[in-house]
Design a protein around this motif. Structure first.
Motif, short mmCIF file in Angstrom:
data_model
loop_
_atom_site.label_atom_id
_atom_site.label_comp_id
_atom_site.label_asym_id
_atom_site.label_seq_id
_atom_site.Cartn_x
_atom_site.Cartn_y
_atom_site.Cartn_z
N GLY A 1 1.74 7.89 6.39
CA GLY A 1 2.60 8.07 5.23
C GLY A 1 3.52 9.24 5.42
O GLY A 1 3.41 9.96 6.41
N PRO A 2 4.45 9.49 4.55
CA PRO A 2 4.65 8.77 3.29
C PRO A 2 5.47 7.50 3.49
O PRO A 2 6.49 7.51 4.15
CB PRO A 2 5.43 9.78 2.44
CG PRO A 2 6.19 10.59 3.43
CD PRO A 2 5.34 10.65 4.67
N GLN A 3 4.99 6.43 2.90
CA GLN A 3 5.74 5.17 2.90
C GLN A 3 5.04 4.15 2.02
O GLN A 3 3.89 4.30 1.65
CB GLN A 3 5.90 4.61 4.31
CG GLN A 3 4.63 4.11 4.96
CD GLN A 3 4.92 3.37 6.25
OE1 GLN A 3 5.44 2.26 6.20
NE2 GLN A 3 4.61 3.99 7.38
N LEU A 4 5.79 3.12 1.68
CA LEU A 4 5.26 1.96 0.98
C LEU A 4 5.09 0.89 2.05
O LEU A 4 6.07 0.37 2.58
CB LEU A 4 6.20 1.51 -0.13
CG LEU A 4 5.72 0.35 -0.99
CD1 LEU A 4 4.40 0.69 -1.69
CD2 LEU A 4 6.78 -0.02 -2.02
N LEU A 5 3.84 0.59 2.41
CA LEU A 5 3.54 -0.33 3.51
C LEU A 5 3.41 -1.75 2.98
O LEU A 5 2.56 -2.03 2.14
CB LEU A 5 2.24 0.09 4.20
CG LEU A 5 1.67 -0.86 5.24
CD1 LEU A 5 2.61 -0.97 6.43
CD2 LEU A 5 0.30 -0.41 5.68
N THR B 1 0.26 21.19 12.29
CA THR B 1 0.56 19.76 12.28
C THR B 1 -0.36 19.05 11.30
O THR B 1 -1.38 19.60 10.87
CB THR B 1 0.40 19.15 13.69
OG1 THR B 1 0.87 17.82 13.68
CG2 THR B 1 -1.05 19.16 14.15
N ALA B 2 0.04 17.85 10.93
CA ALA B 2 -0.81 16.94 10.17
C ALA B 2 -1.14 15.80 11.13
O ALA B 2 -0.29 14.95 11.41
CB ALA B 2 -0.11 16.44 8.92
N LEU B 3 -2.34 15.79 11.67
CA LEU B 3 -2.74 14.89 12.75
C LEU B 3 -3.18 13.53 12.23
O LEU B 3 -3.99 13.44 11.31
CB LEU B 3 -3.88 15.54 13.54
CG LEU B 3 -4.52 14.74 14.66
CD1 LEU B 3 -3.52 14.47 15.76
CD2 LEU B 3 -5.72 15.48 15.20
N VAL B 4 -2.63 12.49 12.84
CA VAL B 4 -3.04 11.11 12.57
C VAL B 4 -3.80 10.63 13.80
O VAL B 4 -3.24 10.58 14.89
CB VAL B 4 -1.82 10.21 12.31
CG1 VAL B 4 -2.25 8.76 12.15
CG2 VAL B 4 -1.07 10.67 11.08
N LEU B 5 -5.06 10.30 13.62
CA LEU B 5 -5.88 9.82 14.73
C LEU B 5 -5.55 8.36 15.01
O LEU B 5 -5.43 7.55 14.09
CB LEU B 5 -7.36 9.96 14.41
CG LEU B 5 -7.88 11.37 14.25
CD1 LEU B 5 -9.33 11.35 13.79
CD2 LEU B 5 -7.76 12.14 15.55
N GLY B 6 -5.41 8.03 16.29
CA GLY B 6 -5.18 6.65 16.69
C GLY B 6 -6.45 5.83 16.50
O GLY B 6 -7.53 6.37 16.28
N PRO B 7 -6.36 4.52 16.62
CA PRO B 7 -7.52 3.65 16.40
C PRO B 7 -8.68 3.92 17.35
O PRO B 7 -9.83 3.65 17.02
CB PRO B 7 -6.98 2.24 16.60
CG PRO B 7 -5.52 2.35 16.53
CD PRO B 7 -5.15 3.74 16.87
N THR B 8 -8.41 4.46 18.55
CA THR B 8 -9.48 4.71 19.51
C THR B 8 -9.82 6.19 19.61
O THR B 8 -10.57 6.59 20.49
CB THR B 8 -9.09 4.19 20.90
OG1 THR B 8 -7.91 4.87 21.34
CG2 THR B 8 -8.85 2.70 20.88
N VAL C 1 0.86 -1.19 0.00
CA VAL C 1 0.00 0.00 0.00
C VAL C 1 0.89 1.23 0.00
O VAL C 1 1.71 1.41 0.90
CB VAL C 1 -0.92 0.01 1.24
CG1 VAL C 1 -1.79 1.26 1.26
CG2 VAL C 1 -1.78 -1.24 1.28
N LEU C 2 0.73 2.07 -1.02
CA LEU C 2 1.52 3.29 -1.13
C LEU C 2 0.75 4.43 -0.47
O LEU C 2 -0.35 4.78 -0.90
CB LEU C 2 1.79 3.63 -2.60
CG LEU C 2 2.59 4.90 -2.86
CD1 LEU C 2 3.96 4.82 -2.21
CD2 LEU C 2 2.71 5.16 -4.35
N LEU C 3 1.31 4.98 0.60
CA LEU C 3 0.68 6.08 1.33
C LEU C 3 1.43 7.37 1.02
O LEU C 3 2.66 7.42 1.13
CB LEU C 3 0.75 5.82 2.84
CG LEU C 3 0.00 4.59 3.34
CD1 LEU C 3 0.31 4.36 4.81
CD2 LEU C 3 -1.49 4.75 3.12
N ASP C 4 0.68 8.40 0.64
CA ASP C 4 1.35 9.67 0.41
C ASP C 4 1.47 10.45 1.71
O ASP C 4 1.09 9.97 2.78
CB ASP C 4 0.68 10.48 -0.71
CG ASP C 4 -0.63 11.13 -0.32
OD1 ASP C 4 -0.90 11.26 0.88
OD2 ASP C 4 -1.39 11.52 -1.22
N GLU C 5 2.00 11.65 1.65
CA GLU C 5 2.34 12.42 2.84
C GLU C 5 1.15 12.77 3.72
O GLU C 5 1.29 12.93 4.92
CB GLU C 5 3.06 13.70 2.40
CG GLU C 5 3.72 14.44 3.53
CD GLU C 5 4.60 15.56 3.03
OE1 GLU C 5 4.91 16.43 3.83
OE2 GLU C 5 4.95 15.55 1.85
#
Length: 166
Positions: free
Chosen positions: A54-58, A98-105, A31-35
């Motif tokens: 991201g960014p990464q190739l998962l 910031t670019a916020l990533v929400l956790g699973p909960t 899975v290719l994730l962009d920024e």
């Protein structure tokens, strides 16, 4: 007596040889994730969920199940958002930039909001919904409310002339 099943992952490109009579194979794409994207990954063996940004190739692991791509919550320096953690019940305020990533909960509580940009003659009154405490901020400042605070009043101060001398 049962046979213990095990899984393994071989990331390509490459050639893999296996015994087709005793082994099954599955080809899965990375899975290719962009920024500005992230995904939730669930380990089907342990049940653990995690967010991968991201960014990464998962390359998913042997027991990983990858969810749908989610956009990160992008905040400017003068913006904030409230985040509720359903596991702990904790409500927090995340300030930009910031670019916020929400956790699973975690989930957003309300929309992205702008902080209160006050000029020298302006003020704002904020009330804490949990304790009832009222806070007044004035003067040139960028004011971010706390997790439970709501706006009561904002306005301009009036400058009075000095009283006449007798």
């Amino acid at each position: 007596m049962g046979v213990a099943l095990s899984r393994s992952v071989r990331n390509g490109p490459g050639t893999v040889y296996f015994n087709a009579f005793t082994t099954t194979a599955e080809v899965r794409s990375a899975v290719l994730l962009d920024e500005l994207e992230y995904v939730y990954v669930r380990d089907s063996l342990s049940g653990e969920r995690r967010a991968v940004a991201g960014p990464q190739l998962l390359f998913p692991g042997a027991y990983d199940e990858v969810g749908e791509r989610q956009p990160k919550v992008v905040l400017r320096a003068d913006q904030y958002v409230r985040v509720l953690d359903s596991l702990t019940g904790e409500l927090t305020v995340v300030r930009g930039a910031t670019a916020l990533v929400l956790g699973p909960t975690q989930s957003l509580r309300g929309a992205v909001s702008n902080a209160f940009a006050l000029l020298q003659h302006q003020y704002v009154r904020l009330a804490d919904g949990a304790t009832g405490a009222v806070r007044v901020e004035r003067g040139e400042a960028l004011i971010f409310p706390d997790a439970w605070e709501e706006l009561l009043l904002d306005g301009c101060a009036t400058v009075l002339p000095p009283p006449p001398l007798l």
